[in-house]
Design a protein around this motif. Structure first.
Motif, PDB file in Angstrom:
ATOM      1  N   GLU A 294      29.004  15.124  22.658  1.00  0.00           N
ATOM      2  CA  GLU A 294      28.828  16.454  22.082  1.00  0.00           C
ATOM      3  C   GLU A 294      28.015  16.445  20.790  1.00  0.00           C
ATOM      4  O   GLU A 294      27.220  17.335  20.546  1.00  0.00           O
ATOM      5  N   GLU A 295      28.237  15.433  19.952  1.00  0.00           N
ATOM      6  CA  GLU A 295      27.515  15.386  18.678  1.00  0.00           C
ATOM      7  C   GLU A 295      26.208  14.595  18.793  1.00  0.00           C
ATOM      8  O   GLU A 295      25.736  13.984  17.846  1.00  0.00           O
ATOM      9  N   GLN A 296      25.619  14.602  19.970  1.00  0.00           N
ATOM     10  CA  GLN A 296      24.404  13.833  20.235  1.00  0.00           C
ATOM     11  C   GLN A 296      23.328  14.023  19.164  1.00  0.00           C
ATOM     12  O   GLN A 296      22.685  13.073  18.750  1.00  0.00           O
ATOM     13  N   ASN A 297      23.132  15.252  18.721  1.00  0.00           N
ATOM     14  CA  ASN A 297      22.044  15.527  17.776  1.00  0.00           C
ATOM     15  C   ASN A 297      22.544  15.775  16.347  1.00  0.00           C
ATOM     16  O   ASN A 297      21.817  16.292  15.516  1.00  0.00           O
ATOM     17  N   ASP A 298      23.795  15.401  16.084  1.00  0.00           N
ATOM     18  CA  ASP A 298      24.365  15.616  14.753  1.00  0.00           C
ATOM     19  C   ASP A 298      24.684  14.266  14.121  1.00  0.00           C
ATOM     20  O   ASP A 298      25.831  13.848  14.024  1.00  0.00           O
ATOM     21  N   GLU A 299      23.624  13.549  13.721  1.00  0.00           N
ATOM     22  CA  GLU A 299      23.815  12.208  13.183  1.00  0.00           C
ATOM     23  C   GLU A 299      23.808  12.176  11.660  1.00  0.00           C
ATOM     24  O   GLU A 299      23.915  11.110  11.055  1.00  0.00           O
ATOM     25  N   GLY A 300      23.635  13.330  11.026  1.00  0.00           N
ATOM     26  CA  GLY A 300      23.558  13.330   9.563  1.00  0.00           C
ATOM     27  C   GLY A 300      22.202  12.841   9.106  1.00  0.00           C
ATOM     28  O   GLY A 300      21.204  12.956   9.810  1.00  0.00           O
ATOM     29  N   GLN A 301      22.160  12.255   7.939  1.00  0.00           N
ATOM     30  CA  GLN A 301      20.899  11.753   7.410  1.00  0.00           C
ATOM     31  C   GLN A 301      20.586  10.394   8.025  1.00  0.00           C
ATOM     32  O   GLN A 301      21.380   9.460   7.949  1.00  0.00           O
ATOM     33  N   ARG A 302      19.426  10.284   8.646  1.00  0.00           N
ATOM     34  CA  ARG A 302      19.050   9.042   9.317  1.00  0.00           C
ATOM     35  C   ARG A 302      18.610   7.989   8.314  1.00  0.00           C
ATOM     36  O   ARG A 302      17.782   8.244   7.445  1.00  0.00           O
ATOM     37  N   MET A 303      19.164   6.787   8.429  1.00  0.00           N
ATOM     38  CA  MET A 303      18.760   5.681   7.565  1.00  0.00           C
ATOM     39  C   MET A 303      17.573   4.965   8.185  1.00  0.00           C
ATOM     40  O   MET A 303      17.533   4.750   9.399  1.00  0.00           O
ATOM     41  N   ASP A 304      16.592   4.622   7.369  1.00  0.00           N
ATOM     42  CA  ASP A 304      15.420   3.889   7.825  1.00  0.00           C
ATOM     43  C   ASP A 304      15.292   2.651   6.951  1.00  0.00           C
ATOM     44  O   ASP A 304      14.914   2.731   5.778  1.00  0.00           O
ATOM     45  N   SER A 305      15.617   1.483   7.505  1.00  0.00           N
ATOM     46  CA  SER A 305      15.600   0.241   6.723  1.00  0.00           C
ATOM     47  C   SER A 305      14.218  -0.088   6.186  1.00  0.00           C
ATOM     48  O   SER A 305      14.087  -0.688   5.115  1.00  0.00           O
ATOM     49  N   THR A 306      13.169   0.311   6.906  1.00  0.00           N
ATOM     50  CA  THR A 306      11.811   0.057   6.434  1.00  0.00           C
ATOM     51  C   THR A 306      11.554   0.780   5.111  1.00  0.00           C
ATOM     52  O   THR A 306      10.995   0.204   4.174  1.00  0.00           O
ATOM     53  N   LYS A 307      11.971   2.041   5.034  1.00  0.00           N
ATOM     54  CA  LYS A 307      11.772   2.809   3.808  1.00  0.00           C
ATOM     55  C   LYS A 307      12.614   2.262   2.660  1.00  0.00           C
ATOM     56  O   LYS A 307      12.173   2.225   1.499  1.00  0.00           O
ATOM     57  N   ILE A 308      13.823   1.816   2.992  1.00  0.00           N
ATOM     58  CA  ILE A 308      14.700   1.256   1.952  1.00  0.00           C
ATOM     59  C   ILE A 308      14.088  -0.022   1.390  1.00  0.00           C
ATOM     60  O   ILE A 308      14.055  -0.225   0.181  1.00  0.00           O
ATOM     61  N   ARG A 309      13.594  -0.880   2.269  1.00  0.00           N
ATOM     62  CA  ARG A 309      12.985  -2.123   1.798  1.00  0.00           C
ATOM     63  C   ARG A 309      11.736  -1.849   0.981  1.00  0.00           C
ATOM     64  O   ARG A 309      11.461  -2.494  -0.033  1.00  0.00           O
ATOM     65  N   ARG A 310      10.932  -0.877   1.442  1.00  0.00           N
ATOM     66  CA  ARG A 310       9.701  -0.523   0.711  1.00  0.00           C
ATOM     67  C   ARG A 310      10.033  -0.019  -0.675  1.00  0.00           C
ATOM     68  O   ARG A 310       9.378  -0.355  -1.663  1.00  0.00           O
TER      69      ARG A 310
END
Length: 315
Positions: A294-310
């Protein structure tokens, strides 16, 4: 050399299903690069073509078969355990023909047994060739699909995800299901990135297909031949998947028989039976669970490890 026809790269093309897919792609007008580990001097292979399920069938004999039938093909050796060899294979395909339109990953290692009876070396071999080989091939191909304007298809030989598939072959299932997870995940990436003309699709046989492995079984027990289908059913389904709209097959995990029945209107599968008049036993369930919740499209804020490392590197 820039190909005016579409260019297909088939990895795992020396025998069985991979050979059949390569030959049928060529018959449909595709330029085909056939890749696998085993090579030979096709000019000295007798008979020609050899038994398609025998060790005498290699990417070189498949290339020769295609060329002698009027098609265009190039054989390039690759060990899918080696990332650099995979990168070379994809880059060489594009160097020769100028582009890449279709990637079919059929390479695979198999060992069906309990965890207790699956040696670590065998487990590692399957992970190297199955999910890791696929992942490396996809990563090598994606930049070239980008140069095509994100128009292309990826076909993966991996199963729908369901519980019985794990039974008695856990180590094998870990890799194969991982390949299906890649199909689902990359399909979501394509959607999120607006790449509407890209699709990745997984396909699996509904009934056992004639191959080197099943040939050995038939020699021991001839009656098992009635449960086998010709690899042409798999090839026909793959060609139909490639021809379908990207949106309709992106992220699909399907069976050869089911796709041909539900998407192509095929009702008579008798021509695919190895033993004329036989009805091969279906080895896959009639229905599979959906993976959505049901919550397929409700993931909250998506984490992107590439952006964090950058961000960390810029501190």
């Amino acid at each position: 050399m820039t190909a005016t026809k579409q260019v297909a790269l088939v990895i795992g093309a020396s025998r069985g299903i991979g050979r059949q897919v390569s030959i049928d792609l060529a018959r449909k007008g595709y330029v085909v690069v056939v890749a696998a580990k085993t090579t030979s001097d096709a000019s000295k292979t007798v008979p020609s073509p050899p038994d398609p399920n025998s060790p005498q069938s290699t990417i070189n004999t498949v290339e020769r078969e295609i060329r002698e039938a009027g098609g265009e093909a190039t054989a390039i050796a690759v060990d899918t355990r080696d990332v650099e060899q995979i990168n070379h294979l994809v880059n060489e395909t594009v160097r020769i023909y100028g582009k890449l339109d279709i990637l079919v990953y059929n390479s695979g290692a198999i060992w069906w047994s309990s965890v207790e009876n699956t040696p670590m070396k065998r487990f590692q071999l399957m992970q190297k060739i199955n999910p890791e080989g696929l992942y490396a091939s996809v990563q090598a191909a994606l930049p070239h699909f980008g140069k095509n304007g994100w128009k292309g298809r990826i076909i993966v030989v991996s199963p729908p995800i369901y519980s019985r598939f794990f039974r008695g072959k856990t180590a094998y299932a870990m890799g194969k299901v991982g390949m299906s997870v890649l199909t689902k995940g990359l399909a979501m990436d394509f959607i999120r990135q607006g790449r509407k003309d890209m699709a990745i699709t997984s396909i699996w046989p509904a009934a056992s297909i004639e191959s080197a492995a099943t040939e050995g079984m038939v020699k021991k027990e001839p009656s098992t031949g009635k449960d086998l289908r010709k690899p042409t059913i798999f090839s026909d389904a793959i060609l139909a998947m490639i021809s379908a709209s990207a949106e309709s097959v992106n992220g699909l995990l399907d069976l050869d028989e089911d796709f041909l029945r539900n998407r192509c209107g095929v009702t008579d599968f008798s021509k695919y039976s190895v033993v004329p008049g036989a009805t091969p036993r279906r080895i896959m369930p009639a229905q599979f669970p959906t993976l959505e919740v049901e919550e397929q499209n409700d993931e909250g804020q998506r984490m992107d490890s590439t952006k964090i490392r950058r961000a960390k590197s810029n501190l």
